[in-house]
Design a protein around this motif. Structure first.
Motif, PDB file in Angstrom:
ATOM      1  N   ILE A   1      51.487  32.647 -32.941  1.00 51.47           N
ATOM      2  CA  ILE A   1      52.780  33.150 -32.398  1.00 51.47           C
ATOM      3  C   ILE A   1      53.854  32.730 -33.373  1.00 51.47           C
ATOM      4  N   ALA A   2      54.531  33.584 -34.065  1.00 56.35           N
ATOM      5  CA  ALA A   2      55.700  33.126 -35.208  1.00 56.35           C
ATOM      6  C   ALA A   2      56.857  32.842 -34.237  1.00 56.35           C
ATOM      7  N   ILE A   3      57.156  31.330 -34.419  1.00 55.48           N
ATOM      8  CA  ILE A   3      58.369  31.058 -33.875  1.00 55.48           C
ATOM      9  C   ILE A   3      59.331  31.136 -34.921  1.00 55.48           C
ATOM     10  N   ASP A   4      60.166  32.188 -34.873  1.00 56.91           N
ATOM     11  CA  ASP A   4      61.315  32.734 -35.684  1.00 56.91           C
ATOM     12  C   ASP A   4      62.649  32.160 -35.350  1.00 56.91           C
ATOM     13  N   GLU A   5      63.758  32.658 -36.102  1.00 55.58           N
ATOM     14  CA  GLU A   5      65.144  32.286 -35.804  1.00 55.58           C
ATOM     15  C   GLU A   5      65.626  32.820 -34.443  1.00 55.58           C
ATOM     16  N   SER A   6      64.717  33.649 -33.927  1.00 53.79           N
ATOM     17  CA  SER A   6      65.305  34.386 -32.739  1.00 53.79           C
ATOM     18  C   SER A   6      65.128  33.318 -31.450  1.00 53.79           C
ATOM     19  N   PHE A   7      64.326  32.088 -31.655  1.00 52.40           N
ATOM     20  CA  PHE A   7      64.235  31.131 -30.784  1.00 52.40           C
ATOM     21  C   PHE A   7      65.142  30.131 -30.860  1.00 52.40           C
ATOM     22  N   SER A   8      65.892  29.745 -29.761  1.00 48.13           N
ATOM     23  CA  SER A   8      66.706  28.443 -29.959  1.00 48.13           C
ATOM     24  C   SER A   8      65.886  27.236 -29.938  1.00 48.13           C
ATOM     25  N   SER A   9      66.493  26.216 -30.197  1.00 50.78           N
ATOM     26  CA  SER A   9      65.948  24.690 -30.020  1.00 50.78           C
ATOM     27  C   SER A   9      65.827  24.474 -28.493  1.00 50.78           C
ATOM     28  N   GLY A  10      64.671  24.116 -28.100  1.00 45.91           N
ATOM     29  CA  GLY A  10      64.767  23.433 -26.673  1.00 45.91           C
ATOM     30  C   GLY A  10      63.310  23.550 -26.242  1.00 45.91           C
ATOM     31  N   THR A  11      63.138  23.224 -24.816  1.00 46.60           N
ATOM     32  CA  THR A  11      61.752  23.339 -24.123  1.00 46.60           C
ATOM     33  C   THR A  11      61.446  25.039 -23.547  1.00 46.60           C
ATOM     34  N   TYR A  12      60.194  25.296 -23.823  1.00 46.33           N
ATOM     35  CA  TYR A  12      59.665  26.497 -23.340  1.00 46.33           C
ATOM     36  C   TYR A  12      58.427  26.217 -22.623  1.00 46.33           C
ATOM     37  N   ILE A  13      58.226  27.259 -21.747  1.00 42.53           N
ATOM     38  CA  ILE A  13      57.223  27.240 -20.794  1.00 42.53           C
ATOM     39  C   ILE A  13      56.045  28.428 -21.292  1.00 42.53           C
ATOM     40  N   LEU A  14      54.843  28.113 -21.697  1.00 41.41           N
ATOM     41  CA  LEU A  14      53.893  29.033 -21.861  1.00 41.41           C
ATOM     42  C   LEU A  14      53.157  29.415 -20.787  1.00 41.41           C
ATOM     43  N   LEU A  15      52.461  30.529 -20.469  1.00 50.31           N
ATOM     44  CA  LEU A  15      51.829  30.939 -19.571  1.00 50.31           C
ATOM     45  C   LEU A  15      50.710  31.659 -19.926  1.00 50.31           C
ATOM     46  N   VAL A  16      49.469  31.530 -19.668  1.00 48.61           N
ATOM     47  CA  VAL A  16      48.310  32.117 -19.801  1.00 48.61           C
ATOM     48  C   VAL A  16      47.828  32.988 -18.484  1.00 48.61           C
ATOM     49  N   LYS A  17      47.858  34.509 -19.048  1.00 46.15           N
ATOM     50  CA  LYS A  17      47.429  35.187 -17.701  1.00 46.15           C
ATOM     51  C   LYS A  17      46.014  35.794 -18.069  1.00 46.15           C
ATOM     52  N   SER A  18      45.294  36.095 -17.079  1.00 52.55           N
ATOM     53  CA  SER A  18      44.068  37.145 -17.172  1.00 52.55           C
ATOM     54  C   SER A  18      44.069  37.588 -16.051  1.00 52.55           C
ATOM     55  N   ASN A  19      43.667  39.029 -16.286  1.00 53.96           N
ATOM     56  CA  ASN A  19      43.637  39.964 -15.170  1.00 53.96           C
ATOM     57  C   ASN A  19      44.730  39.983 -14.172  1.00 53.96           C
ATOM     58  N   GLY A  20      45.901  39.820 -14.557  1.00 50.10           N
ATOM     59  CA  GLY A  20      47.367  39.908 -14.039  1.00 50.10           C
ATOM     60  C   GLY A  20      47.589  38.314 -13.362  1.00 50.10           C
ATOM     61  N   ARG A  21      46.782  37.389 -13.578  1.00 53.54           N
ATOM     62  CA  ARG A  21      46.933  36.114 -12.704  1.00 53.54           C
ATOM     63  C   ARG A  21      47.267  35.016 -13.802  1.00 53.54           C
ATOM     64  N   ILE A  22      48.292  34.245 -13.238  1.00 51.81           N
ATOM     65  CA  ILE A  22      48.513  32.962 -14.064  1.00 51.81           C
ATOM     66  C   ILE A  22      47.196  32.037 -13.817  1.00 51.81           C
ATOM     67  N   ILE A  23      46.741  31.589 -15.141  1.00 54.39           N
ATOM     68  CA  ILE A  23      45.778  30.500 -14.959  1.00 54.39           C
ATOM     69  C   ILE A  23      45.860  29.337 -15.757  1.00 54.39           C
ATOM     70  N   ALA A  24      47.050  29.173 -16.315  1.00 53.69           N
ATOM     71  CA  ALA A  24      47.445  27.977 -17.187  1.00 53.69           C
ATOM     72  C   ALA A  24      48.791  28.245 -17.339  1.00 53.69           C
TER      73      ALA A  24
END
Length: 476
Positions: A446-469
């Motif tokens: 994933i390209a982290i371009d200038e549209s992102f602000s500095s700070g903390t983010y949460i990344l979710l991994v989904k499979s078959n519509g469910r959050i798994i990580a």
């Protein structure tokens, strides 16, 4: 034994389910904060339940083996919810019968709410589920009266153990709330004596205890009480409570100040072993009258609690939003020209929290409360999906099974997501720390371009519509 607490007719049960949810909790408020256990217990003390109006049930209850035997799955059964025969017993390991209400004047009880007549012990044992009698003692004065008096302690211990023994139950759960800080040593001594007498009278019995989400006054000497307890149950709810100044999640997985993961880490650091620690989660939510539609708006009054079934019905045509940091859903709604903001957990958010429990390696999960799930099967199915032995590798994916690099990351760099095994049919979602969805992706770079602000983010991994990580990363 015949079950005297069989199914309420639909109108009676619905009324009992929603009555406490329609009454502002300011009616119960005193100088100290009360948990949902105490608030609802006090409300239903004043309700007259005519057991003669409860018809027999013909529910077909098959005797099936537990699907979750490798974990503790603890469900509180409040006496006011009616029939217990429509539960999915394969998704449970232990029932806490709520409750033996302590008489602080004597150490006896003011009520046991039909525990000795309910038939629940025999019914549960046929389904390989244990039953504990929950003992409740609420408030500074009541706890000081009991814990400061050895005669009352002994009366309580002998009375409760005799009830458990006569019923053929499996043990006792202690729910002592608002214990004064000066009763810390007395609480430890009481637990020690209860354990000794219970073990002597009921061999192979269990003694468990409710722990506060935040032990403000350090009343639990964890290292001292652990040897005498089989399980320690963290009440993982009411982080945002009836009197909160801002609307918010009842059970945030992560937050800025107090949250589920912090509570678990606190008790682990205090000496609770993972194999004894259980995290209780809410099958209920809260709604506040609010001053604006902004997320976590300032409140205009105290909240009302609502069962999962009630929250699900209240959603109506609204579209709940997921707050990824809290792992909780919320929505605004207008009722009789009044703006409300509701926060609740559903199967998606609870699954995220179940996976946290599983990946943390603690003993299991519990719920307040059975009966609040409504008539559908989705709550039971989600428990079994995560905690059953048949849980697939995708369902067991933990934050440790994915690597983000670099982390922290600078703008105009590529965030690389590496799975430690083959992961198909996945989707990535990135949220900022305030829960705003930033983007969805179906690739691992994933390209982290200038549209992102500095700070903390949460990344979710989904499979078959469910959050798994879920995993955090920081943009510098």
């Amino acid at each position: 034994m015949k079950n005297k607490f069989n199914t309420y007719n639909k109108a009676t049960f619905f009324a009992l389910l929603i009555l406490p949810l329609l009454i502002p909790e300011s009616l119960f408020a005193q100088e100290q904060r009360k948990t949902i256990h105490q608030i609802e217990s006090e409300y239903f003390q004043n309700q007259q339940l005519d057991l003669n109006l409860i018809p027999e049930t013909n529910v077909n209850s098959q005797l099936l083996e537990s699907s979750v035997s490798n974990y503790e799955v603890y469900g509180y059964y409040p006496y006011w919810v009616g029939s217990y025969e429509n539960y999915d017993w394969t998704a449970l390991t232990t029932i806490g019968y709520f409750s033996y209400e302590v008489d602080s004047e004597t150490g006896g009880y003011t009520s046991i709410h039909g525990f000795d007549q309910s038939g629940i012990v025999e019914y549960a044992h046929e389904r390989d589920v244990k039953v504990e009698l929950c003992i409740t003692c609420f408030g500074n004065a009541a706890n000081r009266s009991i814990l400061g008096d050895t005669v009352k302690q002994n009366t309580l211990i002998h009375t409760a153990v005799a009830l458990v023994k006569d019923a053929g139950a499996d043990g006792i759960n202690l729910d002592f709330e608002s214990v004064p800080s000066d009763q810390r040593d007395n609480l430890t001594a009481f637990i020690t004596k209860m354990r000794a007498h219970l073990s002597n009278e009921v061999p192979n019995s269990r003694l468990t205890i409710c722990l506060y989400a935040v032990d403000w006054n350090s009343v639990f000497d964890v290292e001292a009480i652990v040897p005498h307890l089989d399980k320690l149950l963290i009440m993982g709810y009411d982080y945002y409570y009836s009197g909160s100044s801002y609307a918010g999640p009842v059970a945030p997985l992560e937050a800025q100040n107090y949250y589920l993961a912090k509570s678990v880490d606190y008790y682990l650091d205090e000496g609770a072993p993972k194999n004894k620690l259980v995290l209780l989660l809410p099958w209920y939510g809260r709604r506040w009258t609010v001053l604006s539609e902004e997320k976590q708006s300032e409140t205009a009054g105290r909240s009302k609690s609502m069962s999962y079934a009630t929250a699900k019905a209240l959603v109506g045509n609204n579209t709940p939003e997921l707050d990824a940091q809290f792992a909780t859903k919320w929505f605004n709604t207008t009722i009789n020209d009044t703006l409300w903001q509701a926060w609740y957990d559903d199967t998606e958010t609870l699954e995220t929290k179940y996976l946290y429990i599983k990946n943390k390696g603690i003993a299991g999960v519990g719920f307040w409360a059975l009966g609040y799930q409504g008539s559908g099967n989705e709550m039971w199915e989600t428990v079994k999906k995560v905690f059953s032995e048949e849980c697939s590798i995708e369902e067991q994916l933990s934050a440790g099974d994915i690597n983000l690099s670099p982390n922290p990351i600078a703008k105009n760099e590529i965030l690389n997501i590496k799975f430690n095994f083959d992961m198909k049919n996945f989707r990535i979602e990135i949220y900022d720390i305030n829960g705003k969805l930033i983007g969805r992706y179906q690739h691992e770079n994933i390209a982290i371009d200038e549209s992102f602000s500095s700070g903390t983010y949460i990344l979710l991994v989904k499979s078959n519509g469910r959050i798994i990580a879920r995993k955090r990363f920081t943009i510098e």
